[in-house]
Motif scaffolding. Structure first.
Motif, PDB file in Angstrom:
ATOM      1  N   VAL A   1       0.704  -1.245   0.068  1.00 58.81           N
ATOM      2  CA  VAL A   1      -0.237   0.197  -0.053  1.00 58.81           C
ATOM      3  C   VAL A   1       0.887   1.237  -0.002  1.00 58.81           C
ATOM      4  CG1 VAL A   1      -1.967   1.295   1.312  1.00 58.81           C
ATOM      5  CG2 VAL A   1      -1.834  -1.150   1.146  1.00 58.81           C
ATOM      6  N   ASP A   2       0.617   2.271  -0.811  1.00 54.80           N
ATOM      7  CA  ASP A   2       1.338   3.502  -1.009  1.00 54.80           C
ATOM      8  C   ASP A   2       1.153   4.004   0.542  1.00 54.80           C
ATOM      9  OD1 ASP A   2       2.100   6.271  -1.116  1.00 54.80           O
ATOM     10  OD2 ASP A   2       1.142   6.277  -3.245  1.00 54.80           O
ATOM     11  N   GLU A   3       2.474   4.547   1.099  1.00 54.92           N
ATOM     12  CA  GLU A   3       2.587   4.968   2.316  1.00 54.92           C
ATOM     13  C   GLU A   3       1.449   6.064   2.638  1.00 54.92           C
ATOM     14  OE1 GLU A   3       6.670   5.356   3.681  1.00 54.92           O
ATOM     15  OE2 GLU A   3       5.995   6.767   5.215  1.00 54.92           O
ATOM     16  N   LYS A   4       1.036   7.071   1.752  1.00 54.53           N
ATOM     17  CA  LYS A   4       0.000   8.102   1.658  1.00 54.53           C
ATOM     18  C   LYS A   4      -1.269   7.505   1.945  1.00 54.53           C
ATOM     19  CE  LYS A   4       2.224  11.030  -1.843  1.00 54.53           C
ATOM     20  NZ  LYS A   4       2.556   9.943  -3.099  1.00 54.53           N
ATOM     21  N   LYS A   5      -1.448   6.332   1.806  1.00 50.86           N
ATOM     22  CA  LYS A   5      -2.845   5.474   2.183  1.00 50.86           C
ATOM     23  C   LYS A   5      -2.909   4.879   3.399  1.00 50.86           C
ATOM     24  CE  LYS A   5      -4.465   5.666  -2.311  1.00 50.86           C
ATOM     25  NZ  LYS A   5      -5.305   6.759  -2.788  1.00 50.86           N
ATOM     26  N   TRP A   6      -1.691   4.949   4.096  1.00 48.77           N
ATOM     27  CA  TRP A   6      -1.760   4.052   5.381  1.00 48.77           C
ATOM     28  C   TRP A   6      -2.634   4.472   6.405  1.00 48.77           C
ATOM     29  CZ3 TRP A   6       4.275   2.615   6.732  1.00 48.77           C
ATOM     30  CH2 TRP A   6       4.734   2.050   5.802  1.00 48.77           C
ATOM     31  N   SER A   7      -2.741   5.877   6.492  1.00 51.52           N
ATOM     32  CA  SER A   7      -3.710   6.528   7.614  1.00 51.52           C
ATOM     33  C   SER A   7      -5.164   6.216   7.142  1.00 51.52           C
ATOM     34  CB  SER A   7      -3.601   7.878   7.848  1.00 51.52           C
ATOM     35  OG  SER A   7      -3.934   8.725   6.527  1.00 51.52           O
ATOM     36  N   GLY A   8      -5.637   6.204   5.687  1.00 49.44           N
ATOM     37  CA  GLY A   8      -6.993   5.782   5.403  1.00 49.44           C
ATOM     38  C   GLY A   8      -7.036   4.208   5.520  1.00 49.44           C
ATOM     39  N   LEU A   9      -6.175   3.433   5.662  1.00 53.10           N
ATOM     40  CA  LEU A   9      -6.499   1.990   5.822  1.00 53.10           C
ATOM     41  C   LEU A   9      -6.573   1.698   7.198  1.00 53.10           C
ATOM     42  CD1 LEU A   9      -5.869  -1.015   4.822  1.00 53.10           C
ATOM     43  CD2 LEU A   9      -3.741  -0.978   5.365  1.00 53.10           C
ATOM     44  N   ALA A  10      -5.662   2.744   8.032  1.00 56.17           N
ATOM     45  CA  ALA A  10      -5.743   2.339   9.583  1.00 56.17           C
ATOM     46  C   ALA A  10      -6.935   2.849  10.017  1.00 56.17           C
ATOM     47  CB  ALA A  10      -4.757   3.255  10.368  1.00 56.17           C
ATOM     48  N   GLU A  11      -7.616   3.891   9.437  1.00 56.71           N
ATOM     49  CA  GLU A  11      -8.989   4.383   9.652  1.00 56.71           C
ATOM     50  C   GLU A  11     -10.085   3.234   9.557  1.00 56.71           C
ATOM     51  OE1 GLU A  11      -9.499   7.600  11.061  1.00 56.71           O
ATOM     52  OE2 GLU A  11     -11.596   6.364  11.258  1.00 56.71           O
ATOM     53  N   GLN A  12      -9.928   2.619   8.262  1.00 55.47           N
ATOM     54  CA  GLN A  12     -10.829   1.749   7.925  1.00 55.47           C
ATOM     55  C   GLN A  12     -10.859   0.580   8.805  1.00 55.47           C
ATOM     56  OE1 GLN A  12     -13.092   2.566   6.104  1.00 55.47           O
ATOM     57  NE2 GLN A  12     -12.443   2.987   3.822  1.00 55.47           N
ATOM     58  N   VAL A  13      -9.628   0.187   9.112  1.00 58.57           N
ATOM     59  CA  VAL A  13      -9.651  -1.160  10.328  1.00 58.57           C
ATOM     60  C   VAL A  13     -10.043  -0.734  11.457  1.00 58.57           C
ATOM     61  CG1 VAL A  13      -7.842  -2.524  11.488  1.00 58.57           C
ATOM     62  CG2 VAL A  13      -7.460  -2.105   8.968  1.00 58.57           C
ATOM     63  N   ARG A  14      -9.678   0.615  11.867  1.00 61.66           N
ATOM     64  CA  ARG A  14     -10.371   1.011  13.312  1.00 61.66           C
ATOM     65  C   ARG A  14     -11.834   1.166  13.117  1.00 61.66           C
ATOM     66  NH1 ARG A  14      -9.218   6.754  15.910  1.00 61.66           N
ATOM     67  NH2 ARG A  14     -10.692   7.213  14.312  1.00 61.66           N
ATOM     68  N   SER A  15     -12.496   1.575  12.101  1.00 59.20           N
ATOM     69  CA  SER A  15     -13.763   1.668  11.918  1.00 59.20           C
ATOM     70  C   SER A  15     -14.468   0.199  12.138  1.00 59.20           C
ATOM     71  CB  SER A  15     -14.196   2.318  10.575  1.00 59.20           C
ATOM     72  OG  SER A  15     -14.187   1.514   9.550  1.00 59.20           O
ATOM     73  N   VAL A  16     -13.658  -0.596  11.414  1.00 59.16           N
ATOM     74  CA  VAL A  16     -14.382  -2.155  11.885  1.00 59.16           C
ATOM     75  C   VAL A  16     -14.252  -2.520  13.355  1.00 59.16           C
ATOM     76  CG1 VAL A  16     -14.266  -4.685  11.147  1.00 59.16           C
ATOM     77  CG2 VAL A  16     -14.045  -3.005   9.281  1.00 59.16           C
ATOM     78  N   LEU A  17     -12.985  -2.486  13.812  1.00 60.91           N
ATOM     79  CA  LEU A  17     -12.587  -3.081  15.100  1.00 60.91           C
ATOM     80  C   LEU A  17     -13.243  -2.316  16.262  1.00 60.91           C
ATOM     81  CD1 LEU A  17      -9.028  -4.018  14.950  1.00 60.91           C
ATOM     82  CD2 LEU A  17     -10.755  -5.255  14.590  1.00 60.91           C
TER      83      LEU A  17
END
Ligand SMILES: O=P(O)(O)OC[C@H]1O[C@H](O[C@H]2O[C@H](CO)[C@@H](O)[C@H](O)[C@H]2O)[C@H](O)[C@@H](O)[C@@H]1O
Length: 363
Positions: free
Chosen positions: A235-251
């Motif tokens: 994943v492009d580093e610029k999208k890491w916070s987006g990914l973290a956000e998605q994971v957090r929204s599930v968890l």
């Protein structure tokens, strides 16, 4: 070689363009700063926590070590002095094992197989398989992995080993006769699954994460049966916070799950007090070495999750932890090896040493 097969260094330790980047191993007298890693990532609702997630994701994926940050160090002992090479210290290691039964614990990814982009193609070499098979002839041997047990078995393909998958939450004894496999005498293999009740929840979260992360190119969710991995290596580093956000929204809807980190991977697992360290203790007990002084557990691993096992060994004051890393890392291991090829060499020397003890007149 296809893109899928390319070997990926997590950290590039040698200076290429920036003269302030230290070479590795570092020059004598220079020690290396510890990256700030969160042991467990807090799953909360507030904004700043996502930044903490992303900082921790970056810290667990260092690309270089900067000389400029050396000034923050309080411990100036060179890393390689504190964690010397297990190959260089081989004689000391074998002499520590005199009169003791060695029990081998081997992590899989990054230890027996090199890190690659595609987790489904993390193959182990035939040479590594051959040496692990030989090791298991002389010592009880377990593979301890974050992966699903069946999946890691399909990579290793050795029936004479113990397997602890899902970070130790799925333990099974050898399916093939083995002199150390005490449980097989009653034709019952060791089987221990302390997180069974979480299976439906893990499956549900897996589906949710697949759905949530599908818009993020390169993200991959892996079902490891009792735990899950969300990979961000591609994943492009610029999208890491987006990914973290998605994971957090599930968890956030699953307080019984927690989040830890590995090499460019977020690991989701039950909040039970079970980890690779507990699995090591369970296996020692199963083998009859619970309160025993004449045993020398040797654990080789490369990742944050292996630290739980290194810590157990350190606290027991028994056995050896060997960290596989090309770069200095904060660790409870006593020794180091740089990469899987050095692990193979170490295992090979161990087999040769043990064999020489069995030859009359040798040693
Ligand atoms: O405990 P381990 O056996 O080390 O397993 C930990 C995780 O390993 C795998 O991911 C890592 O290796 C991949 C293949 O080289 C790499 O692409 C990824 O970036 C690494 O994090 C595995 O896929 C995970 O499920 C394990 O939890």
């Amino acid at each position: 070689m296809t893109k899928q097969n390319v070997l990926i260094p997590d950290a590039i330790p040698v200076a290429v363009r920036d003269p302030k980047i230290l070479p590795y191993p570092p020059p004598r007298g220079i020690s290396i700063p510890r990256p700030k890693l969160l042991k467990h990532i807090e799953i909360g609702n507030t904004g700043p926590r996502i930044n903490a997630w992303v900082d921790s994701m970056k810290a667990s994926s260092p690309t270089h070590v900067k000389a400029s940050s050396l000034s923050s160090l309080d411990d100036q002992t060179p890393w390689m002095d504190k964690h010397p090479s297990a190959l260089r210290m081989f004689e000391q290691i074998t002499s520590a094992s005199k009169g003791k039964q060695i029990v081998m614990f081997l992590d899989y990814d990054g230890t027996l197989s090199p890190i690659v982009e595609d987790p489904d193609r993390a193959f182990m070499s035939d040479a590594m398989r051959t040496v692990v098979r030989k090791v298991a002839r002389y010592f009880p041997t377990a593979i301890v992995s974050g992966r699903c047990r069946d999946k890691v078995y399909n990579f290793v393909k050795l029936a004479e080993l113990y397997y602890a998958g899902s970070h130790g939450m799925d333990i099974k004894g050898p399916s093939k006769g083995h002199k150390y496999n005490t449980y097989n005498k009653s034709s019952r293999a060791v089987l221990f699954q302390p997180a069974s009740e979480f299976l439906p929840m893990i499956d549900e979260v897996y589906e949710a994460l697949i759905e949530k992360t599908k818009s993020i190119p390169g993200a991959k969710v892996e079902n490891n049966k009792f735990c899950l991995s969300v990979h961000y290596r591609c994943v492009d580093e610029k999208k890491w916070s987006g990914l973290a956000e998605q994971v957090r929204s599930v968890l956030k809807a699953y307080p019984k799950l927690r989040l830890t980190q590995g090499r460019k991977v977020l690991e989701i697992r039950p909040t039970i007090k079970w980890d690779k360290g507990k699995a090591l203790e369970f296996l020692l007990e199963s083998l009859g070495f619970a309160d025993c002084n004449d045993v020398l557990p040797v654990y080789i691993g490369d990742d944050r999750t292996d630290e739980d096992a290194f810590k157990v060994l350190r606290e027991r004051g028994q056995g050896l932890g060997i960290l596989v890393s090309k770069i200095p890392k904060d660790t409870n291991a006593s020794y180091s090896l740089q990469e899987p090829s050095e692990v193979r060499d170490f295992l090979h020397r161990l087999v040769e040493w043990k064999r020489s003890l069995d030859i009359p007149g040798c040693k």
